[in-house]
Design a protein around this motif. Structure first.
Motif, PDB file in Angstrom:
ATOM      1  N   SER A 126       0.999  -1.026  -0.028  1.00 32.91           N
ATOM      2  CA  SER A 126       0.164  -0.209   0.013  1.00 32.91           C
ATOM      3  C   SER A 126       0.840   1.068  -0.087  1.00 32.91           C
ATOM      4  N   SER A 127       2.040   1.484   0.611  1.00 30.02           N
ATOM      5  CA  SER A 127       2.926   2.497   0.712  1.00 30.02           C
ATOM      6  C   SER A 127       3.517   2.362  -0.810  1.00 30.02           C
ATOM      7  N   LEU A 128       4.000   1.381  -1.272  1.00 28.97           N
ATOM      8  CA  LEU A 128       4.570   1.554  -2.665  1.00 28.97           C
ATOM      9  C   LEU A 128       3.386   2.293  -3.584  1.00 28.97           C
ATOM     10  N   PHE A 129       2.169   1.877  -3.388  1.00 24.17           N
ATOM     11  CA  PHE A 129       1.223   2.192  -4.253  1.00 24.17           C
ATOM     12  C   PHE A 129       1.089   3.737  -4.126  1.00 24.17           C
ATOM     13  N   ALA A 130       1.000   4.203  -2.892  1.00 23.98           N
ATOM     14  CA  ALA A 130       0.924   5.579  -2.533  1.00 23.98           C
ATOM     15  C   ALA A 130       1.981   6.549  -3.028  1.00 23.98           C
ATOM     16  N   LEU A 131       3.074   5.720  -3.178  1.00 26.25           N
ATOM     17  CA  LEU A 131       4.335   6.581  -3.556  1.00 26.25           C
ATOM     18  C   LEU A 131       4.546   6.525  -5.143  1.00 26.25           C
ATOM     19  N   ASN A 132       3.745   5.624  -5.738  1.00 25.16           N
ATOM     20  CA  ASN A 132       3.712   5.676  -7.167  1.00 25.16           C
ATOM     21  C   ASN A 132       5.251   4.898  -7.579  1.00 25.16           C
ATOM     22  N   ALA A 133       5.390   3.887  -6.780  1.00 25.59           N
ATOM     23  CA  ALA A 133       6.689   3.178  -6.913  1.00 25.59           C
ATOM     24  C   ALA A 133       6.723   2.516  -8.642  1.00 25.59           C
ATOM     25  N   GLN A 134       8.068   2.444  -9.021  1.00 20.06           N
ATOM     26  CA  GLN A 134       8.148   1.806 -10.418  1.00 20.06           C
ATOM     27  C   GLN A 134       9.108   0.580 -10.109  1.00 20.06           C
ATOM     28  N   LEU A 135       9.001  -0.313 -10.997  1.00 22.01           N
ATOM     29  CA  LEU A 135       9.535  -1.659 -10.872  1.00 22.01           C
ATOM     30  C   LEU A 135      10.586  -1.897 -11.832  1.00 22.01           C
ATOM     31  N   LYS A 136      11.846  -2.014 -11.619  1.00 25.00           N
ATOM     32  CA  LYS A 136      12.845  -2.347 -12.619  1.00 25.00           C
ATOM     33  C   LYS A 136      12.739  -3.930 -13.032  1.00 25.00           C
ATOM     34  N   ILE A 137      12.405  -4.415 -14.028  1.00 21.56           N
ATOM     35  CA  ILE A 137      12.534  -5.938 -14.005  1.00 21.56           C
ATOM     36  C   ILE A 137      13.505  -6.269 -15.414  1.00 21.56           C
ATOM     37  N   GLU A 138      14.464  -7.374 -14.900  1.00 17.80           N
ATOM     38  CA  GLU A 138      15.436  -7.679 -15.848  1.00 17.80           C
ATOM     39  C   GLU A 138      15.221  -8.855 -16.520  1.00 17.80           C
TER      40      GLU A 138
END
Ligand SMILES: Cc1cc2nc3c(=O)[nH]c(=O)nc-3n(C[C@H](O)[C@H](O)[C@H](O)COP(=O)(O)OP(=O)(O)OC[C@H]3O[C@@H](n4cnc5c(N)ncnc54)[C@H](O)[C@@H]3O)c2cc1C
Lengths: 293, 817
Positions: A126-138
């Motif tokens: 929920s915090s990562l959602f609120a922070l608009n987190a982006q995920l780096k995927i390799e």
């Protein structure tokens, strides 16, 4: 006894993606606190595991030149909680981290595993959602960036394709600078529990009005989610108890609560309304506003 | 009666009458008793040296696993184990067909009436051995025996988790694979998942011959309750309900079994009752009792769940199936939570006749107890609850009508408090509601009705010989600052409301007169003047070994390090004691220990007399010396006597005692919980801010351990009050939360600082003046918390647990949200 038929270690991300490309049956293991539980429960049998624990580059938390916060996928919850940068910049994540499990679990469980496990109850979510987190995927063939809101597809389902590894979680300065926030984990126990409802709120004030509000909820639906209607409403509104109450009310519209033996839909929705308000009131103070009474 | 124990607070000391009531007679300045000596196994436990069942290993130990029924109520139509048997690594597969078809008489040990060799016909199927599992002493009176309603492996599944088949394999993974290869065809019957469903006219019978699925009924009636109601100013009624909870001891049920060189079955197991395990295994397999040997190493908690025989008969059958090779069974948490025992859920209807002045005239309690799929302790728990309730508030008329009902849920059995957390939750809640109706202080209404020393229970004939309940209440009231808070919390507003509440209880010390209370101790004096103490009673973590050591040290004037307490019980070696249950050890087994120590003391002095020619009655034993009684002057060292007792060429006769004690008496402990809560009206969350348990358990042998016992019990009581419940699908009977994530056992973070206090009466019937303390701490926290919530919010929660969902619903109904 665990049903493990093979176990491999990768020391670099390249090595790991190469392993994955070679053997599509490999199951990634980070801290193992979800993977081993699945094996114990029989949902995962005859496992061939690829461990990421030796990849040092994934255990780093740093602030990039442009202010972007970068959290390696193998960073543990203890690391998150104890990190001075995160504590200062995004305390809603460190609060979420300390609310998770117990000390032993926090010492081994990783934030990457938390996200990739795909649970709506994941304490970081929920915090990562609120922070608009982006995920780096390799992947052996390259990398891509996915916003966290597009990553969660359903219960236990995330947007990882075969051969992909989550390597970093990125939080852009635009999404945290000038914001105040609050995380509330509402659970039946004060430790070693999964949230009944998790609420993470950030807000930015402009004088006496809300410039921006973002609300992330966990366990309010099959995946973590954002309360877009309430957030939209908040923009430009007076910072007042009435506005906060309305935001709480509107947040319920985004929730997809249902009745289960754990809690009723009615109760869950009531909690969304109440706890969003509680979190937002504290977030306002943390964003430099006055206490609302 | 005379001098009071000065451990009582100064406030209490001034009242001379009170001293008399507390009954402390011959105050002795104890040296070891009453001191917080270190637990005898503390170092072994914290360093990991203490060995639990799982820490032992045998060469080539095999692993046993159980196939559990996926249906709550079903009959096996066919079962095919051929694929499982063919799996490499599988050593044996067992079903009901493989288990002994010998009709074994339980009237006399060792007599096998009839061995049926040919394939059994359907009607003979009924003759397959059924056995009872409850951890009660055997009774020579057939009418008083435990209900025998269980097969080791069943042909009819009675709950989800029932034991259908078993596999023995070289490792756990192979065993688990083999379980999946067993093909079972079931005829599924209606699952009766509530007592209402089970009692319904025409409901299928879970056990043949048990009409309306009733296992037991019949309580007692003292006086004429209907007359009493007529005499009363007011008659008030209430309904209360408790939930199914589980013990959640740290160590799951674990055992291993093998056949020894002489063919006997040896079982090492985590149990509270080695002697009873031995008997029940023999009964279940149709073997002479002497063919079974049970060893109990360190045990990681039981709380009553190991006062039952769960896995050992199957474990014994498994080793027999593989020619006596060692086989281990270790239940997982998920298994342990549904396939061992649970606490009975009760539904109560209470009717009380009372006068305006608060004096209770008559009480009528009806109860329906849910015992699950098999009897276990079910036939005795509801009765026990009523029995222990009778001591607290004697009334002219008291009627108790319990019925205990089979359902297709996991088996309920013994759990700390044995029916009392249920009945006291109900009655202490009810009494609070009455106080509210009468506009009377909850403490005052209780004081008007409490028992006095000298009361003889008309049913059991047990007599109250010490009673400190009033002093417990006074102490608890002061500790929580009751009067202050009552005023402070009168006018409150906002989302968080506070309140205080209290509840009392009475209990017993052992089971007399219901069952045999036999205990035994053996002491062997060593050459150096130290000794071994062996007891038949098992320490399962509660600390009885230490307390027994202290008693012996006290009698013989020894320091603790000269008393070697043997913690392992072995039915081949240990003296006979029926086990750890009913809060009996310190009181009942303590009698045997004191007796053995006194005998050893007498023998030492006699031997010393023979060495010195000083008359025995002039001698005493003090600080490891034989002394003149009148002056304290040393005559010999204890070591000199001990050496002589071993090696004197004429007089040598090592000093030992091997003694039993049959306690045909009981003593009633009392106590009270005071709790302060804060209730979050909007979320329904209740937080216990302060909680105090004050106990009258007679003399406290080891204050620190006693405090630990109270902490554990109160924390269990808080879970019972606020969060714990095993849940099942109402249609299928499927367990929903048989794991420690979804079953909300409180963590230490959910537990407030727990205040433990004692009012030390002197119980004249107990060794050193003791009464029980094992189970009592768990009894009164739930009603005290419930009453505090009522005080805070005005809302009465008559169903446990008071978890946020339920509290939310309650507040909604009451219009608070
Ligand atoms: C006792 C206990 C308490 C717990 N309490 C909480 C709690 O309070 N809150 C909470 O949110 N969770 C809790 N959990 C769940 C779990 O600990 C967390 O979800 C944890 O963050 C998982 O991380 P891990 O490193 O152990 O993941 P693992 O179990 O190793 O992996 C989890 C999943 O993610 C995949 N994966 C891991 N890393 C990557 C990667 N870099 N790229 C792609 N896929 C990856 C794995 O293949 C697997 O599917 C608890 C678990 C236990 C056992």
């Amino acid at each position: 006894m665990y049903d493990i038929i093979g176990y491999y270690d990768a020391e670099t991300v390249d090595e790991a993606t190469a392993f994955l490309a070679e053997n599509p049956n490999l199951k990634l293991i980070a801290g193992g606190t979800d993977v081993l539980i699945k094996m114990h429960g029989g949902q995962l049998e005859a496992a061939e595991l690829l461990s990421l624990r030796k990849i040092k580059s994934l255990s780093i938390i740093r602030k990039a030149q442009d202010g972007t916060i970068v959290i390696g996928a193998m960073v543990t919850f203890s690391q998150v909680f104890n990190d001075p940068i995160l504590r200062e910049m995004i305390p809603i994540l460190t609060e979420a981290a300390i609310s998770m499990g117990g000390p032993q679990i926090r010492n081994i469980a990783t934030i990457g595993g938390n996200v990739c496990n795909g649970a709506t109850s994941a304490d970081s979510a929920s915090s990562l959602f609120a922070l608009n987190a982006q995920l780096k995927i390799e992947h052996v063939k390259g990398e891509r960036i996915v916003p966290i809101r597009e990553f969660y597809l359903g219960p236990g389902k995330v947007a990882l394709k075969p051969g992909e590894i989550l390597t970093e979680i990125l939080i852009s300065p635009d999404d945290y600078q000038g914001f105040g926030g609050q995380y509330i984990k509402f659970a039946m126990r004060e430790a070693m529990d999964i949230a009944t409802l998790a609420v993470s709120v950030v807000c930015k004030l402009s004088g006496k009005t809300f410039a921006d509000v973002r609300i992330g909820l966990g366990v309010a639906g099959p995946t973590p989610l954002r309360c877009l209607e309430a957030e939209e409403f908040a923009k430009g509104k007076d910072v007042s108890l009435e506005t906060v109450a309305k935001i709480g009310e509107l947040a319920v519209n985004s929730a997809k609560a249902r009745t289960s033996w754990r809690a009723s839909k009615e109760y869950r929705e009531h909690l969304v309304e109440e706890l969003v308000q509680r979190a937002l009131k504290i977030a306002v103070v943390n964003a430099g506003g006055g206490e609302l009474v | 009666m005379g001098v009071i124990n000065f451990a009582l607070s100064v406030v209490l000391l001034c009242d001379i009458e009170l001293k008399l009531r507390l009954g402390r007679s011959d105050f002795m300045a104890y040296k070891v008793v009453g001191k917080s000596v270190r637990k005898v196994d503390a170092i072994a436990k914290v360093t990991g040296k203490a060995k639990y069942t799982d820490d032992f290993s045998e060469r080539d130990m095999l692993v046993g696993k159980i196939l559990h029924s996926p249906y709550a109520h079903a009959i096996i139509k066919s079962i095919d184990v051929s694929l499982a048997r063919a799996l490499p690594g599988v050593e044996a597969v067992l079903t009901y067909k493989d288990l002994p078809r010998i009709n074994y008489s339980t009237t006399l040990p060792g007599v096998i009436e009839d061995v049926i060799e040919k394939e059994l016909a359907e009607e003979l199927e009924l003759k397959r051995i059924k056995f009872g599992t409850a951890g009660h002493p055997y009774s020579l009176d057939p009418g008083h025996r435990d209900v025998e309603d269980r097969h080791i492996l069943t042909k009819k599944a009675r709950f989800i988790g029932d034991n259908i088949a078993a596999v023995v394999a070289t490792d756990e993974l192979i065993a688990e694979k083999a379980l999946k290869l067993i093909k079972v065809e079931y005829e599924v019957l209606e699952a009766l998942t509530s007592t209402d469903a089970a009692l319904r006219e025409g409901a299928p019978l879970i056990h043949e011959g048990r009409e309306r699925n009733i296992l037991a009924s019949g309580g007692f009636a003292i006086g004429d309750v209907e007359e009493a109601f007529k005499e009363s100013d007011l008659v008030i009624e209430g309904e209360y309900e408790t939930s199914i909870v589980q013990h959640c001891h740290m160590e799951n049920q674990t055992s291993y079994a093998y056949q020894d060189t002489d063919g006997r079955i040896v079982i090492v197991t985590s149990t509270q009752i080695p002697q009873i395990v031995r008997r029940v295994v023999a009964q279940a397999l149709g073997l002479p009792w002497g063919k079974v040997r049970v060893i109990k190493p360190f045990v990681g908690g039981g709380f009553g769940n190991k006062q039952d025989v769960c896995i050992e008969p199957l474990n014994a059958a498994m080793t027999l199936a593989v020619g006596g090779r060692p086989v281990k069974i270790e239940l997982t948490r998920e298994e342990s939570m549904i396939d061992t025992r649970t606490r009975h859920a009760f539904k109560f209807k209470i009717k009380t006749g009372i006068n305006h002045n608060g004096k209770i005239i008559g009480i009528h309690i009806s109860a329906v107890s849910n015992t699950g799929a098999y009897a276990s302790h079910g036939h005795s728990i509801a009765g026990s609850a009523g029995g222990k309730f009778r001591y607290l508030y004697p009334t002219k008329a008291l009627k108790y009508d319990p019925i205990t009902v089979y359902t297709n849920l996991p088996v309920a059995g013994a759990m700390r408090g044995y029916g009392c957390p249920q009945i006291f939750y109900a009655f202490e809640s009810h009494l609070e509601d009455i106080a509210k109706r009468l506009n009377m202080d909850p403490i005052e209404i209780r004081q008007k009705n409490l028992v006095e020393v000298g009361f003889v229970d008309p049913v059991s004939k047990n007599k109250i010989t010490s009673c400190g309940i009033r002093e417990c209440i006074a102490k608890g009231k002061a500790l929580i600052k009751w009067d202050e808070k009552k005023v402070l919390y009168k006018e409150q507003s906002g989302d968080k409301l506070r309140g205080v509440g209290m509840a009392c209880f009475s209990y017993a010390s052992g089971t007399y007169p219901v069952a045999l209370e036999l205990a035994a101790a053996r002491i062997v004096l060593n050459q150096d003047g130290s000794l071994q103490l062996q007891i038949g009673a098992t320490d399962t973590g509660q600390g009885s070994d230490t307390v027994f050591g202290q008693m012996v040290a006290e009698v013989l004037g020894l320091p603790m390090d000269m008393v070697h307490v043997i913690s392992t019980q072995d039915t081949d070696i240990s003296p006979f004691d029926t086990g750890c249950y009913a809060s009996r050890q310190t009181y009942v087994s303590g009698m045997a220990v004191e007796k053995a120590a006194l005998e050893v003391k007498a023998k030492i002095l006699t031997f010393a007399s023979s060495m010195t020619d000083i008359p025995v009655d002039k001698l005493d034993l003090l600080e490891q010396k034989i002394v003149y009684k009148h002056s304290g002057e040393s005559v010999l060292t204890l070591e000199q006597v001990a050496m002589q007792s071993y090696y004197d060429r004429v007089l040598a006769k090592p000093i030992t005692s091997d003694i039993s004690n049959n306690a045909r008496i009981n003593a009633v402990p009392f106590g009270v919980t005071f709790a302060e809560v804060e209730v979050d009206i909007k979320t329904g969350k209740i937080v216990v801010l302060e909680i105090y348990n004050v106990h009258d358990s007679g003399t406290i042998i080891n204050p620190q351990m006693a405090e630990g016992q109270v902490h554990g019990g109160v924390s269990m009581g808080i879970g019972y009050a606020l969060s714990e419940q095993l849940l099942f699908d109402a249609v299928t009977g499927k367990p929903l939360n048989n794991n420690l994530l979804d079953y909300k056992l409180p963590t230490i973070m959910d537990t407030p600082n727990i205040g433990a206090a004692f009012v030390e009466t002197y119980e004249p019937t107990g060794p050193f003046g003791v009464k029980s303390l094992g189970e009592p701490p768990v009894i009164s926290p739930a009603p005290a918390i419930r009453n505090a919530v009522l005080d805070a919010t005005g809302v009465a929660f008559n169903r446990l647990p008071m978890n946020p969902q339920r509290v939310f619903e309650g507040f909604k109904k009451a219009g608070l949200i």
